[in-house]
Write a protein that holds these residues in place. Structure first.
Motif, PDB file in Angstrom:
ATOM      1  N   ASN A   6       0.823  -1.198  -0.169  1.00 17.74           N
ATOM      2  CA  ASN A   6       0.140  -0.138   0.038  1.00 17.74           C
ATOM      3  C   ASN A   6       0.813   1.172   0.119  1.00 17.74           C
ATOM      4  OD1 ASN A   6      -2.265  -1.501   0.086  1.00 17.74           O
ATOM      5  ND2 ASN A   6      -3.019  -1.095   2.195  1.00 17.74           N
ATOM      6  N   ASN A   7       1.919   1.353  -0.864  1.00 21.14           N
ATOM      7  CA  ASN A   7       3.010   2.414  -1.027  1.00 21.14           C
ATOM      8  C   ASN A   7       3.734   2.448   0.201  1.00 21.14           C
ATOM      9  OD1 ASN A   7       1.512   3.411  -3.595  1.00 21.14           O
ATOM     10  ND2 ASN A   7      -0.063   4.382  -2.362  1.00 21.14           N
ATOM     11  N   MET A   8       3.832   1.673   0.941  1.00 19.00           N
ATOM     12  CA  MET A   8       4.903   1.545   2.012  1.00 19.00           C
ATOM     13  C   MET A   8       5.827   0.773   1.757  1.00 19.00           C
ATOM     14  SD  MET A   8       2.383   1.885   5.721  1.00 19.00           S
ATOM     15  CE  MET A   8       1.549   0.334   5.143  1.00 19.00           C
ATOM     16  N   GLU A   9       7.129   1.070   1.960  1.00 16.97           N
ATOM     17  CA  GLU A   9       8.138   0.221   1.767  1.00 16.97           C
ATOM     18  C   GLU A   9       8.880  -0.261   2.671  1.00 16.97           C
ATOM     19  OE1 GLU A   9      12.689   1.213  -0.264  1.00 16.97           O
ATOM     20  OE2 GLU A   9      10.792   2.444  -0.984  1.00 16.97           O
ATOM     21  N   PHE A  10       9.007  -1.549   2.775  1.00 20.27           N
ATOM     22  CA  PHE A  10       9.664  -2.365   3.957  1.00 20.27           C
ATOM     23  C   PHE A  10      10.859  -3.060   3.177  1.00 20.27           C
ATOM     24  CE2 PHE A  10       5.262  -2.238   4.882  1.00 20.27           C
ATOM     25  CZ  PHE A  10       5.413  -1.708   6.287  1.00 20.27           C
ATOM     26  N   LYS A  11      12.155  -2.754   3.910  1.00 24.00           N
ATOM     27  CA  LYS A  11      13.336  -3.625   3.360  1.00 24.00           C
ATOM     28  C   LYS A  11      13.514  -4.826   4.202  1.00 24.00           C
ATOM     29  CE  LYS A  11      17.212  -2.787   0.808  1.00 24.00           C
ATOM     30  NZ  LYS A  11      16.806  -2.666  -0.842  1.00 24.00           N
ATOM     31  N   LEU A  12      13.643  -5.865   3.641  1.00 20.72           N
ATOM     32  CA  LEU A  12      13.628  -7.108   4.245  1.00 20.72           C
ATOM     33  C   LEU A  12      15.005  -7.595   4.014  1.00 20.72           C
ATOM     34  CD1 LEU A  12      10.120  -8.412   3.321  1.00 20.72           C
ATOM     35  CD2 LEU A  12      10.773  -7.176   5.394  1.00 20.72           C
ATOM     36  N   THR A  13      15.224  -8.693   4.922  1.00 18.90           N
ATOM     37  CA  THR A  13      16.507  -9.602   4.923  1.00 18.90           C
ATOM     38  C   THR A  13      16.299 -10.596   3.594  1.00 18.90           C
ATOM     39  OG1 THR A  13      15.862 -11.138   6.427  1.00 18.90           O
ATOM     40  CG2 THR A  13      16.913  -9.211   7.113  1.00 18.90           C
ATOM     41  N   GLY A  14      17.362 -11.126   3.109  1.00 17.05           N
ATOM     42  CA  GLY A  14      17.001 -12.229   2.017  1.00 17.05           C
ATOM     43  C   GLY A  14      16.200 -13.267   2.556  1.00 17.05           C
ATOM     44  N   ALA A  15      16.436 -13.734   3.794  1.00 17.33           N
ATOM     45  CA  ALA A  15      15.616 -14.802   4.247  1.00 17.33           C
ATOM     46  C   ALA A  15      14.252 -14.574   4.238  1.00 17.33           C
ATOM     47  CB  ALA A  15      16.248 -15.428   5.705  1.00 17.33           C
ATOM     48  N   ALA A  16      13.922 -13.348   4.843  1.00 16.28           N
ATOM     49  CA  ALA A  16      12.567 -12.833   5.158  1.00 16.28           C
ATOM     50  C   ALA A  16      11.852 -12.653   3.745  1.00 16.28           C
ATOM     51  CB  ALA A  16      12.564 -11.386   5.778  1.00 16.28           C
ATOM     52  N   ILE A  17      12.566 -12.267   2.802  1.00 18.44           N
ATOM     53  CA  ILE A  17      12.062 -12.050   1.301  1.00 18.44           C
ATOM     54  C   ILE A  17      11.753 -13.454   0.774  1.00 18.44           C
ATOM     55  CG2 ILE A  17      13.883 -12.011  -0.126  1.00 18.44           C
ATOM     56  CD1 ILE A  17      11.213  -9.450  -0.236  1.00 18.44           C
ATOM     57  N   GLU A  18      12.521 -14.389   1.023  1.00 16.02           N
ATOM     58  CA  GLU A  18      12.227 -15.644   0.477  1.00 16.02           C
ATOM     59  C   GLU A  18      11.061 -16.146   1.283  1.00 16.02           C
ATOM     60  OE1 GLU A  18      13.394 -17.368  -2.111  1.00 16.02           O
ATOM     61  OE2 GLU A  18      14.805 -15.764  -2.374  1.00 16.02           O
ATOM     62  N   THR A  19      10.837 -16.105   2.536  1.00 13.73           N
ATOM     63  CA  THR A  19       9.509 -16.508   3.188  1.00 13.73           C
ATOM     64  C   THR A  19       8.326 -16.032   2.576  1.00 13.73           C
ATOM     65  OG1 THR A  19      10.841 -16.764   5.096  1.00 13.73           O
ATOM     66  CG2 THR A  19       8.515 -16.871   5.497  1.00 13.73           C
ATOM     67  N   LEU A  20       8.442 -14.537   2.494  1.00 15.88           N
ATOM     68  CA  LEU A  20       7.389 -13.665   1.903  1.00 15.88           C
ATOM     69  C   LEU A  20       6.918 -14.192   0.712  1.00 15.88           C
ATOM     70  CD1 LEU A  20       5.278 -11.687   2.395  1.00 15.88           C
ATOM     71  CD2 LEU A  20       7.066  -9.916   1.588  1.00 15.88           C
TER      72      LEU A  20
END
Length: 233
Positions: free
Chosen positions: A143-157
């Motif tokens: 919703n136009n909010m930016e969240f910087k994630l770790t590599g492991a978190a982005i894979e889970t998502l």
């Protein structure tokens, strides 16, 4: 998902309650001001009494008696001026009271509306119109909010997003299996639950993380978003 019609109806009801409340406050204060001003003594009452003394005691001819009556007349004028200033002060205070009561009513309705909205979000899930996941940047746009994630978190998502697009619910072991590339039967349920916890911690905002990633009892985890808003780049 939250329904716009319900929100519009709540907004209309809140506006109606606000209008009625403001009118009621103004009427009550007007009545109170009217009663207050009506019961204040007449500013010229003292002067009228002094004048009566002059008329009824025309035999007061000595300088001392005349001086006394002049002092009484001056006191009456001072009393009249003081009472007039009191009326102005009371009027200003009534205006301030009206403004404060109206502001309090507006704030109260605003807080009640926000609490009702939060309750709906808590029951029905967060309303998401756009969820874009960028693996290259390890970033999710919600919703136009930016969240910087770790590599492991982005894979889970990403695993949860792909499962949501297929309308699947994944257990912790299945999540761990997809991310690690192993068979789900060889994975521990706790490992997947740990990945979900780290994803929520990385998102940071407790409300967003808890409502975005839902835990379905005895089934597993899924994203609480419509399938058609998910984009992966």
């Amino acid at each position: 998902m939250l329904e716009p019609i319900s929100s519009a109806t709540d907004g209309t009801k809140s506006g109606r309650v606000l209008s009625i409340g403001i009118i009621a406050i103004v009427l009550i204060l007007l009545i109170a001001a009217g009663l207050l001003f009506a019961n204040l003594p007449d500013a010229n009452a003292f002067n009228a009494r002094v004048e009566t003394i002059f008329v009824e005691n025309d035999n007061l001819t000595s300088n001392a008696e005349i001086k006394l009556l002049e002092i009484l007349a001056q006191s009456g004028t001072a009393f009249s001026d003081t009472l007039t200033s009191y009326r102005v002060v009371i009027f200003v205070l009534m205006l301030f009271a009206t403004a404060l009561l109206v502001a309090s009513l507006v704030f109260l309705l605003t807080i009640l509306g926000l609490n009702r909205r939060m309750s709906e979000i808590d029951k029905q899930g967060i309303q998401i119109s756009s969820l874009m996941i960028s693996r290259a940047e390890n970033t999710v746009y919600l919703n136009n909010m930016e969240f910087k994630l770790t590599g492991a978190a982005i894979e889970t998502l990403c695993v949860l997003a792909e499962a949501r697009m297929d309308d699947d619910v994944l257990s912790g072991a299945e999540i761990e299996g997809v991310v690690s590339g192993r068979d789900a039967a060889d994975c521990d349920e706790a490992a997947g639950a740990t990945r979900i916890k780290r994803l929520r911690d990385t998102l940071g905002n407790q409300m967003i993380s808890e409502l975005l990633v839902k835990n379905i009892a005895r089934k597993g985890y899924m994203l609480s978003v419509p399938q058609d808003v998910i984009k992966m780049v």
